[in-house]
Design a protein around this motif. Sequence first.
Motif, PDB file in Angstrom:
ATOM      1  N   HIS A   1     -60.154 -71.166 -13.420  1.00 56.95           N
ATOM      2  CA  HIS A   1     -59.960 -72.565 -13.008  1.00 56.95           C
ATOM      3  C   HIS A   1     -59.942 -73.477 -14.231  1.00 56.95           C
ATOM      4  O   HIS A   1     -60.958 -74.061 -14.619  1.00 56.95           O
TER       5      HIS A   1
ATOM      6  N   HIS B   1     -57.549 -76.604 -16.163  1.00 60.25           N
ATOM      7  CA  HIS B   1     -56.409 -77.533 -16.167  1.00 60.25           C
ATOM      8  C   HIS B   1     -55.966 -77.734 -17.613  1.00 60.25           C
ATOM      9  O   HIS B   1     -56.616 -78.447 -18.374  1.00 60.25           O
TER      10      HIS B   1
ATOM     11  N   LYS C   1     -52.504 -73.088  -5.119  1.00 61.98           N
ATOM     12  CA  LYS C   1     -53.519 -74.115  -4.933  1.00 61.98           C
ATOM     13  C   LYS C   1     -52.980 -75.253  -4.091  1.00 61.98           C
ATOM     14  O   LYS C   1     -51.831 -75.662  -4.264  1.00 61.98           O
TER      15      LYS C   1
ATOM     16  N   HIS D   1     -64.364 -74.921  -6.495  1.00 62.36           N
ATOM     17  CA  HIS D   1     -65.462 -75.818  -6.910  1.00 62.36           C
ATOM     18  C   HIS D   1     -66.365 -76.294  -5.780  1.00 62.36           C
ATOM     19  O   HIS D   1     -66.451 -77.494  -5.511  1.00 62.36           O
TER      20      HIS D   1
ATOM     21  N   ASP E   1     -63.587 -75.158 -13.949  1.00 64.22           N
ATOM     22  CA  ASP E   1     -62.861 -76.377 -13.536  1.00 64.22           C
ATOM     23  C   ASP E   1     -62.796 -77.361 -14.705  1.00 64.22           C
ATOM     24  O   ASP E   1     -63.022 -78.560 -14.536  1.00 64.22           O
TER      25      ASP E   1
HETATM   26 ZN   LIG Z   1     -59.701 -78.298 -10.747  1.00 67.59          ZN
END
Ligand SMILES: [Zn+2]
Length: 445
Positions: A63, A65, A150, A238, A311
């Motif tokens: 996870h 970004h 996702k 998350h 995340d």
């Molecule tokens: Zn995320």
Amino acid sequence: MPDVDLVLRSTRVVTPEGTRAASVAVTDGKIAAVLPYDAEVPAGARLEDFADDVLLPGLVDTHVHVNDPGRTAWEGFWTATRAAAAGGITTLLDMPLNSLPPTTTVDNLRTKQDVARPKAHVDVGFWGGAIPSNVKDLRPLYDAGVFGFKCFLSPSGVEEFPELDQEQLARSMAEITGFGGQLIVHAEDPHHLETAPQKSGPAYADFLASRPRDAENTAIEGLIAHARRLGARVHVLHLSSSDALPLIAAAKREGVRITVESCPHFLTLTAEEVPDGATEFKCCPPIREAENQDALWQGLADGTIDCVVSDHSPCTTDLKTPDFASAWGGISSLQLGLPAIWTEARRRGHSLEDVVRWMSAAPAELAGLAQKGAIEAGRDADFAVLAPDETFTVDPAELHHRNQVTAYAGKTLHGVVRSTWLRGVRIADNGTLAEPTGRLLERKN
Ligand SMILES: [Zn+2]
């Protein structure tokens, strides 16, 4: 055994059968065998002896970004994969949004792969995105190698990645289930968010009240219902609300195909400690109370929560304004996940084997990466070497991700990553990074 080029030796090697003194033989970037500690080093092989530092399988962070291309002022493949390598992560999976383009078509995937290829210091794979307009693109994306899809159920924060309503969710889930894929979900219910009190300003309590636990609980309840009806494979991203744990545990017992991740910030930081205006702590869903965190650790201990992943969702410093309502939501922790989790895990009586299960084995399994996630013969020779009892104080200037904003600044953590190895090559050595040797990963059937 084929010719061994490298032997990694430690008094504490974390294997699926437990931790023991061992010598790990590596041939052509793969683990050839896990041998007794005092096994003779084959002629021509190089020995790396880590003494009492612990040899772990490289972490798998599913996870992240990376935001590249498009929002490269926020992050990019060069900086993110350097941070990953420095933090003991050898594989990361990029989220489909916050980059421009988002990973919602095969063309967009190829654009992203081309950007990532020369910059990857660790292995990189991609999640696809499920948005209202791309049902027809899901199958081609899956065939092109994304690991799953996702979606959001509430606004994502960027306009090019709209959320799915319940009807669209059911349609995308049915489509994905039809070809054997999985849907990974940002589970916050939009109605609960709309009706929660929305007060702007620097007080963390006001922000917390605007993202109530019920938003997560309701979204997860609905997700379970869809998954049960369609026989779909779903993953809750998350998880913050511990109130949802009994729902999830019951669904798992019943045989619903659901997995769950939580994140270092939910497991190591608490709402009570967030200073006013400290929006480096803002993320959605939010960091909740200490009592909630205790319950999340219980969920990890009993297996309701499968994985712990970062995340990592960075932005530029100027977007972290002191107003919790308008600041960008996202916490940067890629390089710090292992020490953050280990610090709290050891305090709560967990072992490094537990940490390896949550941060390497389970995420590898989630993504179907059979060559990652464990120190055993046949797998990639990906390792992190950790000094578990050594401490350090987080200095943002020593972090490799692009914008050195982090909720962990000034924290003293246990666990120093001495080195990281990818397919038998040392890619990080006490914070010094080698040239990129990461590969792009595609899902295999
Ligand atoms: Zn995320």
